[in-house]
Enzyme design. Structure first.
Site, mmCIF file in Angstrom:
data_model
loop_
_atom_site.group_PDB
_atom_site.id
_atom_site.type_symbol
_atom_site.label_atom_id
_atom_site.label_comp_id
_atom_site.label_asym_id
_atom_site.label_seq_id
_atom_site.Cartn_x
_atom_site.Cartn_y
_atom_site.Cartn_z
ATOM 1 C CD GLU A 114 -1.175 -0.640 3.633
ATOM 2 O OE1 GLU A 114 -2.304 -0.160 3.700
ATOM 3 O OE2 GLU A 114 -0.752 -1.485 4.428
ATOM 4 C CE LYS A 116 6.766 5.459 5.718
ATOM 5 N NZ LYS A 116 6.579 6.796 6.253
ATOM 6 C CG ASP A 118 4.719 12.842 4.189
ATOM 7 O OD1 ASP A 118 4.972 12.488 5.355
ATOM 8 O OD2 ASP A 118 5.366 13.701 3.573
ATOM 9 C CE1 TYR A 226 -0.856 -4.024 12.494
ATOM 10 C CE2 TYR A 226 0.267 -2.169 13.530
ATOM 11 C CZ TYR A 226 0.138 -3.529 13.321
ATOM 12 O OH TYR A 226 1.003 -4.382 13.937
ATOM 13 C CE LYS A 312 11.100 7.670 4.099
ATOM 14 N NZ LYS A 312 10.579 8.876 4.677
ATOM 15 C CB CYS A 406 5.931 49.044 -6.282
ATOM 16 S SG CYS A 406 4.502 48.124 -6.860
ATOM 17 C CB CYS A 409 2.610 51.869 -8.478
ATOM 18 S SG CYS A 409 3.141 51.552 -6.787
ATOM 19 C CB CYS A 424 3.801 48.190 -2.916
ATOM 20 S SG CYS A 424 3.259 49.731 -3.668
ATOM 21 C CB CYS A 430 -0.153 49.980 -5.884
ATOM 22 S SG CYS A 430 0.774 48.593 -6.510
#
Ligand code: IVH
Length: 683
Positions: A114, A116, A118, A226, A312, A406, A409, A424, A430
């Site tokens: 099966e 694994k 995470d 399990y 893995k 920025c 602008c 900014c 802006c």
């Protein structure tokens, strides 16, 4: 309603809710709308509150959370939660297979494979068909009891029916589904909160939260893999998986029996790419000897079973060239650097961009334009740059200098103390900030005018028809009908000119008009005050009741509101300090938007608290703070926000701030506990 009528009604509601839940989660079908479903649930919650004697341990109302756990109890695992030995190498896997063969002395055997997952390991204990306890792995010997939080995970059964062993434990992995993780992060980005780093850590952090209603809102999920207990009737691991699947547990559909190690290797190869389509992140494959008597025969080392191993997958990485760095400006003015890469194939998709997060990250990587970089995709959604190949660096390259102005602008950027991002500060001039605020304002969760797409908004801005969201309420059908706007086909900036049709124009006008009825808490969220998300907006709206009072609130008064911290308080005060913002709100008021909470009819429960004033602070066990407030009001009392000499009672819950306690003591205010408050109510 009498108590026995309530009991009947509660049972009937539970049955209906369980029926619809089952339909939804087991068969992916629905017969009623979300709204109708929520109504059933709300009705159940209200009845259970009124008739707590009929509240059942496995009531589906637990899914919405609400329990506050101040500190989790430590529980010793009945069977230790071991880890798996792991390997990245196919040779080592074959060596392990040889050891298994040797250990089983010539008997035939097969494997159960099966993926694994995470996430975070969790152990669930059921007694007489009821979920009794959910405990984290902890150090393997003992973990935290997080039952209230686990109960909010919709696919974990609260009770089981049919022929079920009287006591057993089932273990699995809680994970943050990828699409949920993205949804939550979008929401956080939307209010200027830092994003959650990755699904695994976020799942782990969420399970340890004190407030289970937040856990509920995050929609975690869980795969079980399990089964453990005494006197269980199965002889192979695959039987046990079939059994728990039959009992209604969520089992990953990816498992397969394999007769030989070659078949195992095929399984590994097959899932290497396909695993990215699963809702959970995965980092490998778990291979288990299928027969339980053979598992027993092989036994355990000190740390892990000899009958299982994890293979893995290597994090997938590719090497490519950093062509340029562009900088994006969000609604809140935060600047995000983005790496533009020479397109490269990685984990089945072509990668052209990767986030560089902020200036610190660029410095940490020491990355330069033209560098050869490695990009990784650990199953995660956005690829990341993990390193720079210095041997490939050209002599003519120069260190990356972060932009000072920025990109949109040209205003000089600022970086606040303690913050990783540059901002900014040109909030009102802006373009992406203006556009972003309007998009935030019109979204479904806010004013719900989302028939107005982002391209139309841009058209309106370009043609000077609107300058901010308050101008939406000055628009007429004539403004919109035939409005020309640019339609972008990709991110390179190619576009075609289109014009708004009559039908769309009238829909937009209708939606703008309708939005005037939007309740205050949503309007408050729509304003786009930094850190004021939906929940915070609701809290502030209920507490202050009008925008007038909220805008006049001091930092101290804001901080006294439950769950409002310094950061939010400062942001709110800052927002209303700006005359531009105050004028904006005035214009919206003139346009007819709702800036007061609509009060619900209060049902009087008595007059025991008549004319008494209360401040509530901290966390309570029997009531949420809102419930406590309702109780006070329903019994003739008054809830106030600040402690003064005139105050009658401070109801002190757990985790109350020491400064409040000190102030109340100094002023000689009556400080009472939750139990004493109940006495007062009943007196
Ligand atoms: S079986 C005796 N199956 O991996 C060990 N574990 O390194 C029984 N995990 O703590 C564990 N997916 O959190 C098993 N399909 C799977 C798994 C899995 C993820 C995690 C689990 C365990 C860790 C072991």
């Amino acid at each position: 309603m009498t108590s026995s009528e309530a009991q009947k009604e509660i049972l009937s509601l539970i049955q209906q809710i369980n029926y619809h839940n089952n339909l939804y989660y087991q068969q992916s079908r629905t017969e009623i709308s979300d709204f109708e479903f929520d109504q059933l649930l709300e009705k159940l919650i209200a009845l259970e509150e009124q008739f707590p004697e009929h509240k059942k341990e496995d009531s589906p109302s637990q899914r919405v959370g609400g329990t506050i756990t101040k500190s989790f109890n430590t529980v010793v695992h009945k069977y230790p939660m071991m880890s798996l030995s792991n390997t990245y190498s196919k040779e080592e896997l074959t060596d392990w297979d040889n050891r298994v063969a040797k250990g089983l002395e010539g008997q035939g055997y097969e494997y159960f494979c099966e993926l694994k997952f995470d996430g975070v390991a969790l152990s669930l204990t059921y007694e007489n068909g009821l979920l009794k306890r959910a405990v984290t792995r902890g150090d393997g010997t003992q973990g935290d009891d997080i039952t209230a939080n686990a109960k909010t995970i919709r696919t974990i059964p609260l009770s089981l029916s049919g022929e079920i062993p009287s006591e057993f434990e089932v273990r699995g992995e809680v994970y943050f589904p990828k699409h949920e993780f993205e949804r939550v992060n979008k929401e956080r980005e939307d209010i200027g909160e830092d994003k959650l780093a990755n699904p695994r850590n976020a799942a782990s952090g969420t399970l340890k939260m004190q407030d289970s209603s937040i856990v509920s809102s995050r929609k975690l999920d869980c795969y079980l893999y399990y089964l453990l207990g005494q006197d269980l009737e199965y002889t192979t691991h695959s039987d046990s998986i079939n059994q728990i699947e039959g009992w209604g547990f969520n089992v990953s559909p990816t498992y397969r029996k394999c007769k030989t190690i070659e078949e195992v290797l095929e399984y590994i190869a097959e899932w290497e790419e396909k695993r990215h389509t699963l809702p959970s992140e995965t980092d490998g494959v778990v291979i288990k000897v299928n027969r339980l008597d053979q598992q027993d025969q092989l036994g355990f080392t000190a740390k892990s079973p000899r009958w299982a191993i994890a293979y893995k997958y290597k994090a997938e990485s590719a090497s490519t060239i950093l062509e340029s760095i562009s900088y994006q400006v969000g609604r809140t003015g935060a600047v995000t650097p983005v790496a533009n890469l020479k397109p490269v194939l990685l984990a089945g998709t072509t990668v052209k961009r990767a986030s560089l997060h902020n200036a610190n990250e660029i410095e940490r990587l020491g990355i330069r334009i033209g560098d050869t970089v490695s990009v990784e995709k650990g199953g995660e959604i956005i690829p990341k740059i993990t390193g720079v190949d210095l041997t490939q660096r050209s002599d003519s390259s120069t260190p990356t200098e972060y932009i000072t102005n920025c990109p949109e602008c040209d205003t000089e950027l600022v970086r606040l103390e303690g913050e990783a991002n540059h901002y900014c500060p040109n909030t009102d001039g802006c373009p992406p900030q203006i556009q972003g605020r309007i998009e935030h304002f019109i979204q479904r969760k806010a004013m719900d005018i989302d028939s107005l797409g982002s391209e139309t908004i841009r058209g309106l801005l370009d043609q000077g028809l609107i300058k901010d969201y308050s101008d939406l309420y000055t628009l007429t059908f004539e403004h919109l009908n035939g409005l020309e706007f640019k339609s972008f086909s990709d991110k390179k900036g190619d576009y075609s000119l289109r014009s708004l049709r009559e039908k769309s124009a009238s829909n937009i006008i209708k939606a703008i008009d309708e939005s005037r009825k939007t309740p205050f808490e949503k309007v408050l969220f729509a304003l786009g005050i930094r850190y004021v998300g939906q929940t915070v907006a609701e809290k502030l709206a209920t507490h202050f009741e009008t925008i007038q009072k909220l805008s006049e609130a001091s930092l101290e008064e804001l901080i006294e509101v439950p769950e409002i911290g310094d950061r939010i308080a400062e942001s709110v005060v800052g927002f209303f300090k700006e005359s531009n913002n105050r004028e904006l709100v005035e214009r919206l008021k003139t346009a007819g938007l709702q800036f007061e909470i609509v009060k619900q009819e209060l049902v009087s429960e008595g007059t025991n608290l008549a004319d008494k004033s209360f401040v509530i602070s901290g966390v309570f066990t029997q009531f949420s703070r809102d419930e406590l407030k309702e109780k006070i009001k329903a019994n003739g009392g008054k809830v106030v926000s600040s402690i003064s000499g005139k105050l009658d009672y401070l109801v002190a819950g757990d985790k109350m701030g020491p400064s409040k306690l000190e102030k109340a003591t100094k002023l000689g205010v009556n400080i009472i506990s939750e139990a004493e408050f109940l006495d007062l109510l009943g007196a």
